[in-house]
Design an enzyme around this catalytic site. Structure first.
Site, PDB file in Angstrom:
ATOM      1  N   LEU A 179     108.159  34.609  16.267  1.00  0.00           N
ATOM      2  CA  LEU A 179     107.569  34.019  17.481  1.00  0.00           C
ATOM      3  C   LEU A 179     106.997  32.621  17.216  1.00  0.00           C
ATOM      4  O   LEU A 179     107.219  31.688  17.995  1.00  0.00           O
ATOM      5  CB  LEU A 179     106.470  34.963  18.008  1.00  0.00           C
ATOM      6  CG  LEU A 179     105.640  34.506  19.201  1.00  0.00           C
ATOM      7  CD1 LEU A 179     106.521  34.258  20.416  1.00  0.00           C
ATOM      8  CD2 LEU A 179     104.580  35.560  19.544  1.00  0.00           C
ATOM      9  N   ARG A 216     107.856  30.439  15.298  1.00  0.00           N
ATOM     10  CA  ARG A 216     108.854  29.394  15.067  1.00  0.00           C
ATOM     11  C   ARG A 216     109.068  28.563  16.338  1.00  0.00           C
ATOM     12  O   ARG A 216     109.629  27.472  16.286  1.00  0.00           O
ATOM     13  CB  ARG A 216     110.192  30.008  14.621  1.00  0.00           C
ATOM     14  CG  ARG A 216     110.155  30.665  13.254  1.00  0.00           C
ATOM     15  CD  ARG A 216     109.927  29.674  12.134  1.00  0.00           C
ATOM     16  NE  ARG A 216     110.949  28.651  12.089  1.00  0.00           N
ATOM     17  CZ  ARG A 216     112.154  28.786  11.522  1.00  0.00           C
ATOM     18  NH1 ARG A 216     112.462  29.909  10.920  1.00  0.00           N
ATOM     19  NH2 ARG A 216     113.024  27.796  11.534  1.00  0.00           N
ATOM     20  N   ARG A 247     107.907  26.145  18.596  1.00  0.00           N
ATOM     21  CA  ARG A 247     106.871  25.119  18.419  1.00  0.00           C
ATOM     22  C   ARG A 247     106.510  24.415  19.704  1.00  0.00           C
ATOM     23  O   ARG A 247     105.338  24.325  20.071  1.00  0.00           O
ATOM     24  CB  ARG A 247     107.364  24.062  17.398  1.00  0.00           C
ATOM     25  CG  ARG A 247     107.719  24.625  16.043  1.00  0.00           C
ATOM     26  CD  ARG A 247     108.697  23.742  15.292  1.00  0.00           C
ATOM     27  NE  ARG A 247     110.024  23.767  15.902  1.00  0.00           N
ATOM     28  CZ  ARG A 247     111.056  23.035  15.529  1.00  0.00           C
ATOM     29  NH1 ARG A 247     110.911  22.191  14.519  1.00  0.00           N
ATOM     30  NH2 ARG A 247     112.230  23.124  16.127  1.00  0.00           N
ATOM     31  N   GLN A 268      96.130  34.007  15.989  1.00  0.00           N
ATOM     32  CA  GLN A 268      96.574  35.324  15.515  1.00  0.00           C
ATOM     33  C   GLN A 268      95.524  35.993  14.639  1.00  0.00           C
ATOM     34  O   GLN A 268      94.802  35.332  13.885  1.00  0.00           O
ATOM     35  CB  GLN A 268      97.880  35.155  14.715  1.00  0.00           C
ATOM     36  CG  GLN A 268      98.448  36.473  14.212  1.00  0.00           C
ATOM     37  CD  GLN A 268      99.861  36.335  13.686  1.00  0.00           C
ATOM     38  OE1 GLN A 268     100.335  35.224  13.448  1.00  0.00           O
ATOM     39  NE2 GLN A 268     100.544  37.442  13.501  1.00  0.00           N
ATOM     40  N   ARG A 317     108.335  25.698  30.656  1.00  0.00           N
ATOM     41  CA  ARG A 317     109.564  25.296  29.977  1.00  0.00           C
ATOM     42  C   ARG A 317     109.714  26.047  28.653  1.00  0.00           C
ATOM     43  O   ARG A 317     110.795  26.527  28.295  1.00  0.00           O
ATOM     44  CB  ARG A 317     109.511  23.783  29.715  1.00  0.00           C
ATOM     45  CG  ARG A 317     110.795  23.207  29.229  1.00  0.00           C
ATOM     46  CD  ARG A 317     110.616  21.752  28.875  1.00  0.00           C
ATOM     47  NE  ARG A 317     111.841  20.992  28.993  1.00  0.00           N
ATOM     48  CZ  ARG A 317     111.949  19.712  28.715  1.00  0.00           C
ATOM     49  NH1 ARG A 317     110.873  19.016  28.338  1.00  0.00           N
ATOM     50  NH2 ARG A 317     113.100  19.086  28.829  1.00  0.00           N
ATOM     51  N   ARG A 338     115.168  34.740  22.677  1.00  0.00           N
ATOM     52  CA  ARG A 338     114.693  36.014  22.117  1.00  0.00           C
ATOM     53  C   ARG A 338     114.991  37.219  22.992  1.00  0.00           C
ATOM     54  O   ARG A 338     114.840  38.351  22.524  1.00  0.00           O
ATOM     55  CB  ARG A 338     113.194  35.916  21.824  1.00  0.00           C
ATOM     56  CG  ARG A 338     112.809  34.785  20.885  1.00  0.00           C
ATOM     57  CD  ARG A 338     113.511  34.867  19.546  1.00  0.00           C
ATOM     58  NE  ARG A 338     113.050  33.813  18.653  1.00  0.00           N
ATOM     59  CZ  ARG A 338     113.352  33.749  17.366  1.00  0.00           C
ATOM     60  NH1 ARG A 338     114.140  34.656  16.809  1.00  0.00           N
ATOM     61  NH2 ARG A 338     112.908  32.746  16.629  1.00  0.00           N
TER      62      ARG A 338
END
Ligand SMILES: Cc1cc2nc3c(=O)[nH]c(=O)nc-3n(C[C@H](O)[C@H](O)[C@H](O)COP(=O)(O)OP(=O)(O)OC[C@H]3O[C@@H](n4cnc5c(N)ncnc54)[C@H](O)[C@@H]3O)c2cc1C
Length: 266
Positions: free
Chosen positions: A106, A108, A110, A117, A207, A216
């Site tokens: 997730l 990744r 950017r 987290q 977006r 995904r």
């Protein structure tokens, strides 16, 4: 860490909590329209949709002109790939019941996302929960084998963290207990598996969420993150039918839901 010890330590599906959406400051909008001598009305209810339209109309000062409905306006944004306008629509999701391997994928993503987290250095993972990979949810024997492996690792982690804490105490008797625990956890967490459950707060713009759903939610993605994309898709479609109406959840031939997008990467 499971804060409620009565919870099942094994989790089978992602949980998505929609914690934040935008609001339009109506008085300021009215002030702008009056200052500029223009008129703008909208049939959209979601602030995210209204803000995206206002942002887009600012480009050409097209208030009160051209396309009538918000859907018509945003449809043109999608077909013309003027995707930066959708960056003004923002949602905050708190995601739980997902594995560390999912969040590794997730984060990744950017552009247009912010993340906070759960820390495995500050939080004791001794009673962490674990996410059962979807494939193992379909086969009892494999799930049993997986669960035994996880139980073994859980015990190893607790023992290792305790032994490490004692070692740090001997080596650095001056260290505050909080720091000692942090040192022990940061070393011991190296044995925690990818399946360890985590929680992540994600803020993303329209977006960025669209791009995430496209990549995904696809059958090519890992099944766990694909199931997350399906959940997120359902939440966001409800939030903003006009920004996400060309994105849909469908049943893939592999028997699992997936997400398909008409307007790819706007
Ligand atoms: C099925 C699947 C398999 C994958 N397998 C692997 C793998 O084996 N190994 C691996 O490392 N990753 C893998 N990934 C991750 C993938 O490479 C991307 O890192 C991830 O999907 C995020 O995509 P993104 O970069 O388009 O998104 P974002 O980072 O959100 O970027 C969105 C868009 O912004 C633009 N952009 C962002 N940053 C830049 C930049 N620095 N320069 C120019 N343009 C930019 C690009 O157009 C990009 O598509 C996989 C992803 C998928 C969906």
């Amino acid at each position: 860490m499971a804060t409620n010890p009565s919870l099942d330590p094994y989790m089978t599906r992602p949980k998505v909590y929609l914690l934040g959406r935008q609001a339009v400051v109506r008085e300021e909008l009215a002030r702008f329209l009056e200052d500029e001598g223009v008129v703008f009305t909208t049939d959209a209810e979601a602030a995210a949709e209204v803000l995206a339209e206002i942002a887009g109309r600012t480009c050409y000062m097209s208030f009160g002109k051209g396309r009538k409905s918000n859907q018509e306006y945003l449809d043109n944004i999608l077909t013309s790939k003027h995707g930066s306008v959708l960056e003004h629509a923002v949602w905050n999701l708190l995601i739980a019941g997902v594995s560390r391997s999912l969040t590794h994928e997730l984060v990744r993503h950017r552009a247009g996302f912010g993340y906070s987290q759960l820390s495995q250095r500050y939080v004791d993972e001794g009673d962490a929960r674990y996410v059962v990979p979807p494939l193992y949810q379909q086969n009892e024997a494999l799930r049993e084998k997986w669960q035994q492996t996880i139980d073994h690792i859980r015990t190893a982690y607790v023992e290792l963290a305790e032994a490490t804490s004692q070692y740090v105490q001997q080596k650095h008797p001056e260290m505050a207990a909080r720091d000692r625990r942090k040192w022990a956890r940061q070393a011991a967490r190296s044995v925690l598996p990818n399946a360890t459950e985590t929680k992540i707060f994600v803020t993303g713009n329209g977006r960025a969420w669209r791009h995430f759903l496209e990549l995904r939610g696809s059958p090519h993605a890992d099944t766990e993150i694909r199931m997350l994309a399906v959940e997120v898709c359902q939440v966001l479609k409800k939030e903003s039918p006009n920004i996400f109406h060309d994105i849909e959840v469908y049943d893939e031939a592999d028997g699992m839901p997936a997400v398909r997008v008409t307007h790819s990467k706007v």
